[in-house]
Scaffold this motif. Structure first.
Motif, short mmCIF file in Angstrom:
data_model
loop_
_atom_site.label_atom_id
_atom_site.label_comp_id
_atom_site.label_asym_id
_atom_site.label_seq_id
_atom_site.Cartn_x
_atom_site.Cartn_y
_atom_site.Cartn_z
N HIS A 63 0.87 -1.18 0.00
CA HIS A 63 0.00 0.00 0.00
C HIS A 63 0.91 1.22 0.00
CE1 HIS A 63 -3.34 2.64 0.61
NE2 HIS A 63 -2.71 3.20 1.63
N ASP A 64 1.01 1.86 -1.13
CA ASP A 64 1.86 3.04 -1.28
C ASP A 64 0.96 4.24 -1.51
OD1 ASP A 64 3.78 4.92 -1.76
OD2 ASP A 64 4.44 4.09 -3.68
N PRO A 65 0.83 5.14 -0.53
CA PRO A 65 -0.04 6.30 -0.71
C PRO A 65 0.42 7.23 -1.83
CG PRO A 65 1.14 6.43 1.38
CD PRO A 65 1.47 5.11 0.78
N MET A 66 1.69 7.20 -2.19
CA MET A 66 2.19 8.04 -3.28
C MET A 66 2.01 7.37 -4.64
SD MET A 66 3.19 10.70 -1.72
CE MET A 66 4.21 11.56 -2.87
N GLU A 67 1.58 6.11 -4.65
CA GLU A 67 1.31 5.32 -5.85
C GLU A 67 2.52 5.19 -6.77
OE1 GLU A 67 -2.27 6.63 -7.72
OE2 GLU A 67 -3.48 6.22 -5.96
N ALA A 68 3.71 5.14 -6.17
CA ALA A 68 4.91 4.86 -6.96
C ALA A 68 5.03 3.37 -7.22
CB ALA A 68 6.16 5.35 -6.23
N VAL A 69 4.40 2.57 -6.37
CA VAL A 69 4.38 1.12 -6.51
C VAL A 69 2.92 0.71 -6.62
CG1 VAL A 69 4.96 -1.06 -5.37
CG2 VAL A 69 6.47 0.91 -5.12
N PRO A 70 2.59 -0.21 -7.52
CA PRO A 70 1.20 -0.64 -7.64
C PRO A 70 0.68 -1.22 -6.32
CG PRO A 70 2.52 -1.53 -9.44
CD PRO A 70 3.47 -0.88 -8.48
N ASN A 71 -0.55 -0.91 -5.98
CA ASN A 71 -1.16 -1.40 -4.76
C ASN A 71 -1.71 -2.81 -4.96
OD1 ASN A 71 -0.61 0.96 -3.31
ND2 ASN A 71 -2.46 1.94 -4.07
N VAL A 72 -0.81 -3.76 -5.12
CA VAL A 72 -1.13 -5.17 -5.32
C VAL A 72 -0.11 -5.99 -4.53
CG1 VAL A 72 -2.20 -4.87 -7.61
CG2 VAL A 72 0.26 -5.24 -7.43
N PRO A 73 -0.36 -7.27 -4.32
CA PRO A 73 0.65 -8.09 -3.63
C PRO A 73 1.97 -8.07 -4.38
CG PRO A 73 -1.44 -9.26 -3.74
CD PRO A 73 -1.59 -8.03 -4.57
N PHE A 74 3.05 -7.86 -3.67
CA PHE A 74 4.43 -7.83 -4.17
C PHE A 74 4.72 -6.64 -5.08
CE2 PHE A 74 3.62 -12.28 -3.14
CZ PHE A 74 4.68 -12.54 -2.29
N GLY A 75 3.82 -5.67 -5.20
CA GLY A 75 4.09 -4.44 -5.95
C GLY A 75 4.50 -4.68 -7.39
N HIS A 76 5.71 -4.21 -7.74
CA HIS A 76 6.20 -4.34 -9.12
C HIS A 76 6.45 -5.80 -9.51
CE1 HIS A 76 6.54 -0.10 -9.89
NE2 HIS A 76 7.27 0.08 -8.80
N SER A 77 6.61 -6.67 -8.54
CA SER A 77 6.87 -8.09 -8.83
C SER A 77 5.58 -8.90 -8.84
CB SER A 77 7.84 -8.66 -7.79
OG SER A 77 9.06 -7.97 -7.86
#
Length: 162
Positions: free
Chosen positions: A87-101
């Motif tokens: 959970h990234d409030p700045m939305e630099a990483v997708p809000n999904v399990p493991f983010g970019h991975s």
């Protein structure tokens, strides 16, 4: 002053070359040559081949085989996704399990067969060059572990002597 009062033919040619011909040739050369470096720079910027991208992803080492002793505990898909949800409030990483991975996780998750189970693992092997330990999730089926996803690494830092 002396040149203007004593006008001879040779002085006229010298004056012509000094005052008109040489500056005209220099100006012409500057106007002809100056666009060449700019054109070459633009050409190199436009037609430059980008270096091949190395995909940055969590490493799956195919030569590396996990032992059953390195499996910590059996986990469920829901538990893994809940504990690794980004959970990234700045939305630099997708809000999904493991983010970019997430794509790597989805590939691993979707490859689980009905007779296979999902496990947490941690491995501390010296055969991994530069790695002290790694951890992540593995799939166990038919008494062996053949697929896994690393989620963390601890790197060896070698300090030189003296």
């Amino acid at each position: 002053m002396r040149r203007s009062t004593n006008r001879e033919w040779t002085h006229f040619l010298c004056d012509f070359f000094e005052d008109f011909f040489i500056p005209a040739v220099a100006l012409a050369l500057v106007w002809v040559v100056w666009p060449i470096p700019i054109g070459l720079k633009i050409k190199s910027m436009v037609f430059k081949k980008p270096p091949p991208l190395k995909p940055r992803r969590l490493v799956e080492v195919k030569e590396f085989i996990l032992n059953e002793a390195e499996l910590i505990r059996e986990v469920t898909i829901e538990e893994v996704e809940r504990t690794n949800f980004i959970h990234d409030p700045m939305e630099a990483v997708p809000n999904v399990p493991f983010g970019h991975s997430n794509a790597l996780w989805l590939a691993l998750r979707d490859s689980i067969q009905p007779n296979e189970t999902l496990w947490e693992f941690e491995s501390e092997r010296s055969e991994l060059k530069g790695v002290h330990s790694m951890w992540g999730y593995a799939i166990k089926g038919d008494g062996r572990v053949d697929r896994f996803m690393t989620t963390g690494w601890k790197i060896k830092i070698e300090v030189g002597s003296g």
